[in-house]
Design a protein around this motif. Structure first.
Motif, PDB file in Angstrom:
ATOM      1  N   VAL A   4       6.818   4.733  11.164  1.00 22.80           N
ATOM      2  CA  VAL A   4       5.453   4.242  10.960  1.00 22.80           C
ATOM      3  C   VAL A   4       4.942   4.578   9.559  1.00 22.80           C
ATOM      4  O   VAL A   4       4.302   3.757   8.903  1.00 22.80           O
ATOM      5  CB  VAL A   4       4.504   4.807  12.042  1.00 22.80           C
ATOM      6  CG1 VAL A   4       3.058   4.452  11.742  1.00 22.80           C
ATOM      7  CG2 VAL A   4       4.913   4.285  13.411  1.00 22.80           C
ATOM      8  N   LEU A   5       5.251   5.768   9.065  1.00 24.71           N
ATOM      9  CA  LEU A   5       4.781   6.172   7.738  1.00 24.71           C
ATOM     10  C   LEU A   5       5.429   5.362   6.615  1.00 24.71           C
ATOM     11  O   LEU A   5       4.934   5.350   5.493  1.00 24.71           O
ATOM     12  CB  LEU A   5       5.007   7.666   7.520  1.00 24.71           C
ATOM     13  CG  LEU A   5       4.175   8.578   8.414  1.00 24.71           C
ATOM     14  CD1 LEU A   5       4.544  10.044   8.180  1.00 24.71           C
ATOM     15  CD2 LEU A   5       2.690   8.361   8.184  1.00 24.71           C
TER      16      LEU A   5
ATOM     17  N   TRP B 209       0.813  -1.219   0.000  1.00 20.77           N
ATOM     18  CA  TRP B 209       0.000   0.000   0.000  1.00 20.77           C
ATOM     19  C   TRP B 209       0.842   1.262   0.000  1.00 20.77           C
ATOM     20  O   TRP B 209       0.345   2.345  -0.224  1.00 20.77           O
ATOM     21  CB  TRP B 209      -0.966   0.008   1.178  1.00 20.77           C
ATOM     22  CG  TRP B 209      -0.304   0.032   2.512  1.00 20.77           C
ATOM     23  CD1 TRP B 209       0.108   1.141   3.192  1.00 20.77           C
ATOM     24  CD2 TRP B 209       0.066  -1.074   3.316  1.00 20.77           C
ATOM     25  NE1 TRP B 209       0.707   0.778   4.385  1.00 20.77           N
ATOM     26  CE2 TRP B 209       0.683  -0.577   4.478  1.00 20.77           C
ATOM     27  CE3 TRP B 209      -0.070  -2.451   3.178  1.00 20.77           C
ATOM     28  CZ2 TRP B 209       1.160  -1.411   5.490  1.00 20.77           C
ATOM     29  CZ3 TRP B 209       0.393  -3.261   4.183  1.00 20.77           C
ATOM     30  CH2 TRP B 209       1.008  -2.742   5.314  1.00 20.77           C
ATOM     31  N   LEU B 210       2.149   1.137   0.220  1.00 21.19           N
ATOM     32  CA  LEU B 210       3.021   2.300   0.218  1.00 21.19           C
ATOM     33  C   LEU B 210       3.772   2.475  -1.102  1.00 21.19           C
ATOM     34  O   LEU B 210       4.504   3.434  -1.263  1.00 21.19           O
ATOM     35  CB  LEU B 210       4.061   2.177   1.346  1.00 21.19           C
ATOM     36  CG  LEU B 210       3.505   2.175   2.763  1.00 21.19           C
ATOM     37  CD1 LEU B 210       4.630   1.914   3.752  1.00 21.19           C
ATOM     38  CD2 LEU B 210       2.822   3.483   3.074  1.00 21.19           C
ATOM     39  N   GLN B 211       3.593   1.559  -2.029  1.00 15.10           N
ATOM     40  CA  GLN B 211       4.323   1.617  -3.293  1.00 15.10           C
ATOM     41  C   GLN B 211       3.810   2.767  -4.159  1.00 15.10           C
ATOM     42  O   GLN B 211       2.638   3.136  -4.109  1.00 15.10           O
ATOM     43  CB  GLN B 211       4.174   0.301  -4.059  1.00 15.10           C
ATOM     44  CG  GLN B 211       4.656  -0.905  -3.280  1.00 15.10           C
ATOM     45  CD  GLN B 211       6.076  -0.780  -2.806  1.00 15.10           C
ATOM     46  OE1 GLN B 211       6.955  -0.350  -3.539  1.00 15.10           O
ATOM     47  NE2 GLN B 211       6.316  -1.123  -1.555  1.00 15.10           N
TER      48      GLN B 211
END
Length: 104
Positions: free
Chosen positions: A76-77, A37-39
């Motif tokens: 965390v981010l 989900w961070l890509q």
């Protein structure tokens, strides 16, 4: 030198230089963490991947089992935090993929 020995030597250099730090039940392990989900989103790519994944070397996977706690040492981010190990899958290339689920 055997092929596996050469690959293990290369992996050591790569992991020592580029790896993320994780703790599996308190034991420090180097690996490559990814959180889908961070890509970056470029175009539209549909994959079945949803869980974050931590790739570790086979030698570091001894004693690792489902339901163990995995702590990823990142902000965390960037996906850092505490996870539960839900699946282990050897990749056949000297690495083991650990599928993780974020602890609530």
């Amino acid at each position: 030198m055997a092929f596996r020995d050469l690959v293990a030597e290369i992996d050591s250099v790569v992991f020592d230089t580029l790896a993320d730090v994780g703790f599996i039940e308190g034991r420090r392990v180097l690996g490559m963490f990814s959180a889908p989900w961070l890509q970056p989103k470029i175009g539209r790519l549909n994959t079945g991947l949803r869980e974050p994944c931590f790739h570790i070397r086979v030698a570091d996977a001894a004693g690792v089992e489902k339901t163990q706690t995995v702590q990823i040492e990142l902000p965390v981010l960037d996906g850092g935090g505490e996870y539960t190990l839900i699946h282990l899958e050897p990749a056949g290339d000297g690495l083991v993929a650990l599928s993780l689920r974020l602890k609530a």
